[in-house]
Scaffold this active site. Structure first.
Site, PDB file in Angstrom:
ATOM      1  N   CYS A 105      10.629   6.272  11.510  1.00  0.00           N
ATOM      2  CA  CYS A 105      10.115   4.934  11.811  1.00  0.00           C
ATOM      3  C   CYS A 105      11.329   4.031  11.770  1.00  0.00           C
ATOM      4  O   CYS A 105      11.807   3.666  10.704  1.00  0.00           O
ATOM      5  CB  CYS A 105       9.074   4.500  10.783  1.00  0.00           C
ATOM      6  SG  CYS A 105       8.527   2.799  11.042  1.00  0.00           S
ATOM      7  N   CYS A 108      10.493   0.356  10.271  1.00  0.00           N
ATOM      8  CA  CYS A 108      10.123   0.163   8.862  1.00  0.00           C
ATOM      9  C   CYS A 108       9.978   1.520   8.183  1.00  0.00           C
ATOM     10  O   CYS A 108      10.971   2.214   7.996  1.00  0.00           O
ATOM     11  CB  CYS A 108       8.870  -0.694   8.723  1.00  0.00           C
ATOM     12  SG  CYS A 108       7.540  -0.309   9.855  1.00  0.00           S
ATOM     13  N   SER A 109       8.777   1.903   7.812  1.00  0.00           N
ATOM     14  CA  SER A 109       8.637   3.141   7.049  1.00  0.00           C
ATOM     15  C   SER A 109       7.297   3.820   7.331  1.00  0.00           C
ATOM     16  O   SER A 109       6.745   4.479   6.466  1.00  0.00           O
ATOM     17  CB  SER A 109       8.761   2.846   5.557  1.00  0.00           C
ATOM     18  OG  SER A 109       7.792   1.879   5.186  1.00  0.00           O
ATOM     19  N   CYS A 110       6.744   3.628   8.529  1.00  0.00           N
ATOM     20  CA  CYS A 110       5.462   4.245   8.869  1.00  0.00           C
ATOM     21  C   CYS A 110       5.592   5.768   8.754  1.00  0.00           C
ATOM     22  O   CYS A 110       6.576   6.347   9.220  1.00  0.00           O
ATOM     23  CB  CYS A 110       5.044   3.847  10.281  1.00  0.00           C
ATOM     24  SG  CYS A 110       4.831   2.062  10.440  1.00  0.00           S
TER      25      CYS A 110
END
Lengths: 211, 105
Positions: A105, A108-110
């Site tokens: 991702c 971000c951090s999906c």
């Protein structure tokens, strides 16, 4: 908290801990959420781990019909095994002789948290997010994963509503294995695509080491 | 202009493989957010990200992951009128008077 953690986090960290307490207390006092509801969600989070994804992968390795359904609709395939996906779209991509997949991702951090649990720190860090789309082979080598030049690499970029899961190739030498035994080969990193699943001899070594 | 969180393709050093187990206070933030999103429908995941992206550009360098999260959640809830900035500030000031031992691990 240990002294060590105090040194590590210091006063700055305490500001955000205080903010977290303030927000939570105010939401509870206003009746927006309850302590019990938060506890329920924490327990749900703790119950999620890569074992769920490993069950899906092992099932796909032994059941071609399940694999077809999984590649067509990952969310439905998870739910078929009783694994909730909380409304996100799960897309499963398959590694083959010619193509190796991995996901990131970049924004971000999906991450497929409902299937793999919370993401590892490196997944959320600048280095992986920045580099993996330009130089995936170099990044994979840092994970100890060598993908031959002739194999195409595909890097999938997740979004808030769409999460990926990699279906690794079934390792050689596992003919006739039970689904439960196969699932032990399926590591978290192999479902992110930064590693390959364990080989039978690697699993043997791990199990010997644990004895 | 490309925003600071949009780092795909940027140069960076080797991947740091060190992992840590999440602390209870981090998990509590995560659980509270999931509850607000999935059951209370008071926030969306995109809003969390927007909140993080609008933090000062060096937030990625100076704040830890869940520090960014709670900074964003607080900001978005104030923006939506669920919380009032003055009451949040007052509560933080009050919590500062509590002994450190009462802060969560």
């Amino acid at each position: 908290m240990t002294d060590h953690a105090h040194l590590r986090h210091g006063v700055k960290d305490n500001h955000y801990k205080r903010l977290a307490i303030a927000v939570r207390e105010l939401l509870i006092e206003k009746g927006v959420v309850t302590e019990d509801e938060i506890a329920t969600f924490m327990a749900r989070m703790d119950a999620r781990s890569p074992e769920l994804g490993a069950r899906m992968v092992a099932r796909a390795w032994v059941d071609p019909e399940y694999k077809k359904r999984m590649l067509a609709d990952g969310s439905a395939a998870a739910e078929e095994l009783g694994i909730a996906v909380d409304g996100t779209l799960l897309v499963v991509v398959e590694n083959t002789e010619d193509v190796h997949n991995l996901f990131v991702c970049t924004l971000c951090s999906c991450y497929p948290r409902t299937i793999l649990g919370l993401p590892p720190d490196w997944y959320k860090g600048r280095e992986y997010r920045s580099r993996v789309i330009n130089e995936p082979r170099a990044v994979l080598r840092e994970f100890g994963t060598d993908i031959a030049d002739g194999i195409e690499l595909r890097v999938h970029d997740s979004t808030a509503d769409m999460r990926y899961l990699i279906l690794p190739q079934r390792p050689a030498g596992t003919e006739g294995w039970s689904e439960d035994r196969l699932a032990k080969l399926v590591t978290r990193d192999s479902m992110i695509g930064v590693s390959l699943p364990l080989r039978p001899d690697q699993l043997d070594q791990l199990e010997h080491a644990a004895e | 202009m490309r925003s600071h969180h949009d780092m795909g393709g940027e140069p960076a050093g080797p991947v740091n493989m060190a992992e840590h187990d999440y602390d209870p206070w981090e998990k509590r933030i995560d659980a509270m957010f999931s509850l607000l999103v999935q059951e209370k429908r008071l926030m969306r995941v995109d809003e969390l990200r927007r909140g993080i992206e609008s933090l000062e550009p060096n937030a990625y360098e100076t704040l830890t992951y869940y520090e960014r999260w709670i900074a964003s959640i607080g900001k978005i809830l104030v923006e939506k009128g669920v919380l009032d900035q003055a009451e949040v500030d007052a509560r933080i000031a009050e919590i500062e008077q509590r002994p450190d031992a009462e802060l969560e691990a």
